[in-house]
Design an enzyme around this catalytic site. Structure first.
Site, mmCIF file in Angstrom:
data_model
loop_
_atom_site.group_PDB
_atom_site.id
_atom_site.type_symbol
_atom_site.label_atom_id
_atom_site.label_comp_id
_atom_site.label_asym_id
_atom_site.label_seq_id
_atom_site.Cartn_x
_atom_site.Cartn_y
_atom_site.Cartn_z
ATOM 1 N N GLU A 179 -36.227 -95.370 -7.127
ATOM 2 C CA GLU A 179 -36.130 -96.378 -7.957
ATOM 3 C C GLU A 179 -36.054 -98.042 -7.560
ATOM 4 O O GLU A 179 -35.001 -98.681 -7.975
ATOM 5 C CB GLU A 179 -34.917 -96.069 -8.904
ATOM 6 C CG GLU A 179 -34.951 -94.705 -9.453
ATOM 7 C CD GLU A 179 -33.853 -94.247 -10.776
ATOM 8 O OE1 GLU A 179 -32.923 -95.320 -10.899
ATOM 9 O OE2 GLU A 179 -34.009 -93.550 -11.324
ATOM 10 N N GLU A 228 -37.378 -87.182 -11.085
ATOM 11 C CA GLU A 228 -35.717 -87.244 -11.869
ATOM 12 C C GLU A 228 -36.080 -87.236 -13.382
ATOM 13 O O GLU A 228 -36.764 -88.146 -14.082
ATOM 14 C CB GLU A 228 -35.207 -88.568 -11.709
ATOM 15 C CG GLU A 228 -33.991 -88.414 -10.499
ATOM 16 C CD GLU A 228 -33.236 -89.617 -10.368
ATOM 17 O OE1 GLU A 228 -32.908 -90.359 -11.253
ATOM 18 O OE2 GLU A 228 -32.890 -90.157 -9.195
#
Ligand SMILES: *[C@@H]1O[C@H](CO)[C@@H](O)[C@H](O)[C@H]1NC(C)=O
Ligand SMILES: *[C@@H]1O[C@H](CO)[C@@H](O)[C@H](O)[C@H]1NC(C)=O
Ligand SMILES: *[C@@H]1O[C@H](CO)[C@@H](O)[C@H](O)[C@H]1NC(C)=O
Ligand SMILES: *[C@@H]1O[C@H](CO)[C@@H](O)[C@H](O)[C@H]1NC(C)=O
Length: 417
Positions: free
Chosen positions: A234, A346
């Protein structure tokens, strides 16, 4: 996973009229379904699982409009839904769960308290991550796990240092437990493109320091074809995406030159690896230029995340969208046009009816587009207690493991026959 202040988002309540036809990718049957049971023209009703039948474009339409699915059928032998899968339909190559713990103590500014890393292994007084993974493989059919870890833990808080052998040995215990199940295992450096607030290659660690980390990790695991390299978790608020692609290139080159010549490497974009803005905000074009040392892009897979809650944060237990129109469909179009593939490493939600509905839809869409989507990895099990809103942690009693409902209803490959 990241935390956001909750944003107030109003979502128009969808009123389902049983008289109308379900839209493409909409639900058209399943246990207790009371909505539309026929699909719009061009789509057919496909049994995804007992709870979820879906209108899939390209699937053969039922031959008669009167023999609609009853919504109470428990087998896939009902006459009307088509069992003909669309052209690009799965199976997905991968389905898995994140086994969290070594990333505990990491914040989204790239600071990680190395001593807060909590190995999800009983020998280190954590949860039984090994038992969880065995259960997920043997009882559910999962075949990949993502193992987040903080950069600071790996080098014991010293930027630019070699891997700390004591700490690597602990992480390697989890990696070996994962590999021991026969699954593929993603090494995920959970640092948000940063070390202690500094962005890699853009004021923080140098590309060389980042490459050194990956070179050393890759050298340890180069001989194992089931290891997957998750270059970075991320990245967000990275000012220069083209410059970031240079840092990703440095990691890819380091991994390949360390001898891991054929394993998959996951390339992460900006905005928390958002699948939704991967193309629109420039990550796709920038990362599309990253190559192997031989100039090919073999094994270089786009890494994307997506949650289904109102503020995209993955912190709410209710879900509001399946992300098909806003994220997965445009991404699939770009991937096909550019001959690339993506992996959703995710995704998750609460164990609620809304998340079960939307997650089942998202998984079904990915399966129907398995030419460009490798699969998904749910967030998260490992050291998360069952009270964590997004816990996918199974519970064990008398030698028997029990899954949370989102896993048993949607994420488990067994639920997605
Ligand atoms: C279906 O509805 C009945 C009656 O409301 C309920 O008892 C049952 O638990 C429901 N089944 C599922 C799988 O939700
Ligand atoms: C490795 O990390 C441990 C903490 O887990 C620390 O005690 C040890 O001194 C470190 N080793 C080196 C060589 O820095
Ligand atoms: C979009 O990309 C620009 C740089 O290309 C970056 O500054 C900005 O932070 C990105 N937006 C998000 C939300 O990632
Ligand atoms: C970042 O992604 C989220 C969706 O995942 C989106 O709502 C937001 O607008 C994005 N930000 C930008 C600047 O693209």
């Amino acid at each position: 996973m990241y935390a956001l202040a909750a944003a107030v988002v109003l979502v128009a309540a969808a009123t389902v009229n049983a008289q109308t036809q379900a839209p493409a990718w909409g639900q058209c049957g399943g246990i207790n379904w009371t909505g539309a049971t026929t699909c719009v023209s061009g789509s057919g009703c496909v049994v995804v699982n007992d709870y979820y039948w879906q209108c899939q474009p390209g699937a053969a339409a039922p031959s008669t409009t009167t023999a609609a699915p009853t919504g109470t059928a428990t087998t896939s032998t009902a006459s009307s839904p088509s069992s003909t899968a669309p052209a690009n339909a799965g199976p997905l190559k991968f389905a898995g769960i994140n086994i969290a713990g070594f990333d505990f103590g990491c914040n989204s500014d790239g600071s990680c308290t190395a001593s807060a890393a909590w190995p999800p292994l009983t020998k280190y007084y954590g949860a039984d991550g090994e038992g969880q993974m065995k259960h997920f493989v043997q009882d559910d059919g999962f075949n990949v796990f993502r193992l987040p870890v903080g950069w600071q833990f790996l080098t014991n808080n010293v930027l630019g240092a070699d891997l700390n052998e004591t700490n690597w040995a602990m992480y390697n215990d989890l990696l070996n437990a994962c590999l021991g199940t026969g699954a593929s295992c993603i090494i995920d450096v959970h640092n948000y493109a940063r070390w202690d607030k500094g962005i890699i290659g853009q004021g923080g660690p140098t590309d060389a320091q980042f490459a050194q980390l990956w070179s050393q990790i890759a050298a340890k695991v180069a001989s194992n074809s089931k290891v997957i390299f998750g270059v970075m978790n991320e990245p967000h608020d990275v000012p220069d995406i083209v410059r970031w692609a240079t840092s990703v290139q440095a990691a890819v080159t380091a991994i390949r030159k360390a001898g891991a010549t054929s394993q998959l490497i996951l390339l992460p974009g900006n905005n928390w690896t958002s699948a939704e803005t991967f193309v629109s905000n420039g990550s796709a074009d920038a990362l599309n230029k990253v190559t192997n040392p031989d100039g090919s892009v073999t094994g270089l897979i786009m890494d994307v995340h997506k949650y289904l809650d109102s503020d995209n944060s993955g912190t709410n237990t209710e879900c509001v969208r399946n992300n098909i129109d806003n994220a997965w469909a445009p991404l699939a179009t770009w991937l096909r046009a550019n001959k690339r593939q993506a992996f959703n490493t995710e995704t998750g939600g609460g164990n609620t009816a809304s998340c079960i509905q939307f997650m089942c839809q998202q998984v079904a869409y990915q399966k129907a587009n398995a030419d460009v989507f490798l699969g998904y990895v749910g967030w998260a099990a490992g050291n998360f207690a069952t009270g964590y809103p997004l816990a996918e942690t199974p519970t064990q009693s008398g030698g028997k493991w029990t899954d949370v409902s989102l896993v048993s209803s949607c994420l488990s490959p067994k639920a997605n026959v």
